[in-house]
Write an enzyme that holds these catalytic residues in place. Structure first.
Site, PDB file in Angstrom:
ATOM      1  N   THR A 200       0.833  -1.200   0.000  1.00  0.00           N
ATOM      2  CA  THR A 200       0.000   0.000   0.000  1.00  0.00           C
ATOM      3  C   THR A 200       0.868   1.251   0.000  1.00  0.00           C
ATOM      4  O   THR A 200       1.968   1.236   0.545  1.00  0.00           O
ATOM      5  CB  THR A 200      -0.877  -0.029   1.266  1.00  0.00           C
ATOM      6  OG1 THR A 200      -1.846  -1.048   1.102  1.00  0.00           O
ATOM      7  CG2 THR A 200      -1.575   1.290   1.534  1.00  0.00           C
ATOM      8  N   ARG A 228     -14.247  -7.827  -0.035  1.00  0.00           N
ATOM      9  CA  ARG A 228     -13.464  -7.413   1.137  1.00  0.00           C
ATOM     10  C   ARG A 228     -12.877  -6.004   0.958  1.00  0.00           C
ATOM     11  O   ARG A 228     -12.312  -5.673  -0.082  1.00  0.00           O
ATOM     12  CB  ARG A 228     -12.343  -8.428   1.365  1.00  0.00           C
ATOM     13  CG  ARG A 228     -11.463  -8.131   2.574  1.00  0.00           C
ATOM     14  CD  ARG A 228     -10.199  -7.381   2.207  1.00  0.00           C
ATOM     15  NE  ARG A 228      -9.320  -7.211   3.359  1.00  0.00           N
ATOM     16  CZ  ARG A 228      -8.274  -6.384   3.372  1.00  0.00           C
ATOM     17  NH1 ARG A 228      -7.974  -5.681   2.320  1.00  0.00           N
ATOM     18  NH2 ARG A 228      -7.521  -6.275   4.455  1.00  0.00           N
ATOM     19  N   GLY A 254      -5.143  -4.926   7.230  1.00  0.00           N
ATOM     20  CA  GLY A 254      -6.202  -3.938   7.374  1.00  0.00           C
ATOM     21  C   GLY A 254      -7.250  -4.218   8.428  1.00  0.00           C
ATOM     22  O   GLY A 254      -7.739  -3.303   9.092  1.00  0.00           O
TER      23      GLY A 254
HETATM   24  N1  ASP Z   1      -3.803  -2.194   4.513  1.00  0.00           N
HETATM   25  C1  ASP Z   1      -4.071  -2.797   3.246  1.00  0.00           C
HETATM   26  C2  ASP Z   1      -5.331  -3.618   3.338  1.00  0.00           C
HETATM   27  O1  ASP Z   1      -5.543  -4.277   4.335  1.00  0.00           O
HETATM   28  C3  ASP Z   1      -2.979  -3.680   2.756  1.00  0.00           C
HETATM   29  C4  ASP Z   1      -1.623  -3.034   2.684  1.00  0.00           C
HETATM   30  O2  ASP Z   1      -1.280  -2.214   3.534  1.00  0.00           O
HETATM   31  O3  ASP Z   1      -0.876  -3.351   1.740  1.00  0.00           O
HETATM   32  O4  ASP Z   1      -6.079  -3.634   2.389  1.00  0.00           O
END
Ligand code: ASP
Length: 349
Positions: A200, A228, A254
């Site tokens: 992310t 999701r 997340g």
């Molecule tokens: N936080 C993001 C999610 O759960 C994933 C990530 O940080 O890459 O969708």
């Protein structure tokens, strides 16, 4: 860490006694500050070739420079955040925009959010499939709709009404991410087993007008299904900005960040500990930086205690740019008007 809040409250009372208002009235150049991330995870030197290491650093530095330029030129924190995230979304190394992970159904569903610390205006999109830069759409939701969050087809309809660039879903495909999905399916692994890092992207900034902003963009987690949605598009979980306290962008598992309400919890703790009442003396400024780091670490400890992992970037109203993560590494960078300019990957640098 647990006694930290009591200690900080005592320190705060002390600061108010010791620093008379007359000592606060020093004229200063307005500060700017920015921190960025490209995901946290089990990122270890031994698993990274020199070329890969250099390429990640170059990508981070280019994005950091784009944000920094906006701020140096007196531009807005929101524009700096947007400039960074658009670059990282277009960079296939990161799990946002191009390079986003695959869903179980071999498509991509993208989430993003942005927040303005001046007035806590916010915009977010969840589960969009054909918008090249979801952060731009999140900003449009903030500025051109009466809503905070739009999802799926409705969000795409809103995007086409507002002239956002549309791309076919395959535009987000990369071989590397496809192999991750294949491993999830073949070995019945969870996303956490194949995604050694969360990719992310996010940015937080303070501009020379004293305003904060935060933004986050992601493809989510490999093999996700049933619609999701993670923390990235959830205001208060993955993203938060409030001029009275701080700006935060998160990356990680997340579900845990949503349960803890990570981004807002960090800002709220900062606010209730009275950061706004501190004077501008250098000593108090340093105290605020220490406080912000301790708050972020405490909240990340909480995530870990529940079983989650990841990290956050934080910028404070007086220009501290900091990170906190409970993973081996985090793709990250920061720059400030005080001369800080760094990108880093591993936990020990
Ligand atoms: N936080 C993001 C999610 O759960 C994933 C990530 O940080 O890459 O969708």
């Amino acid at each position: 860490m647990r006694g930290f809040f009591t200690a900080a409250a005592t320190g705060f009372a002390f600061a108010l006694t010791v620093f008379a208002p007359s000592a606060w009235a020093q004229e200063e150049e307005p500060r700017w500050s920015i921190a960025i991330h490209g995901g946290a995870g089990t990122i270890a030197r031994e698993n990274m070739s020199d070329e890969e290491d250099a390429a990640y650093r170059a990508s981070l530095q280019a994005a950091l420079d784009a944000g920094r330029k906006v701020l140096e030129d007196g531009g807005e924190a929101l524009d700096a955040v947007e400039a960074v995230i658009v670059m990282l979304e277009d960079d296939a190394r990161f799990n946002a925009g191009r390079g986003a992970v695959f869903t179980w159904d071999e498509t991509h569903e993208l989430d993003a959010s942005i927040m303005d610390g001046r007035n806590r205006d916010a915009g977010a999109v969840a589960g969009v499939t054909g918008i090249r830069n979801p952060i731009l759409l999140a900003r449009k939701v903030m500025t051109d709709s009466p809503h905070v969050m739009l999802a799926g087809e409705g969000a795409e309809e809103f995007a086409s009404e507002h002239g956002l660039e549309v791309v076919p879903n395959e535009w987000f495909d990369t071989d590397f991410r496809r192999r991750s999905l294949e491993r999830v399916k073949a070995d019945k692994l969870s996303a956490l087993d194949v995604d050694v890092k969360f990719g992310t992207v996010g940015a937080v900034a303070l501009d020379t007008h004293g305003n904060l902003a935060a933004g986050t963009s992601t493809g989510g987690m490999t093999g996700k299904r049933w619609g999701r949605i993670g923390d990235a598009p959830i205001i208060g979980a993955g993203t938060y900005a409030d001029n009275r306290s701080c700006a935060v962008s998160a990356t990680g598992w997340g579900e845990y960040f949503i349960r803890v309400g990570v981004a807002q919890q960090i800002c709220l703790a900062m606010r209730f500990m009275g950061v706004g009442a501190f004077g501008p003396s250098e000593q108090e400024r340093l105290q605020k930086g220490t406080m912000a780091q301790a708050v972020a670490d405490t909240v990340m400890d909480d995530v870990k205690e529940l079983g989650g992992d990841g990290g956050v970037i934080v910028v404070t109203p007086d220009g501290h740019a900091l990170y906190s993560f409970n993973t081996a590494g985090m793709y990250r960078g920061r720059a400030t008007s005080e001369g800080v300019n760094e990108v880093a990957i591993y936990g020990d640098e």
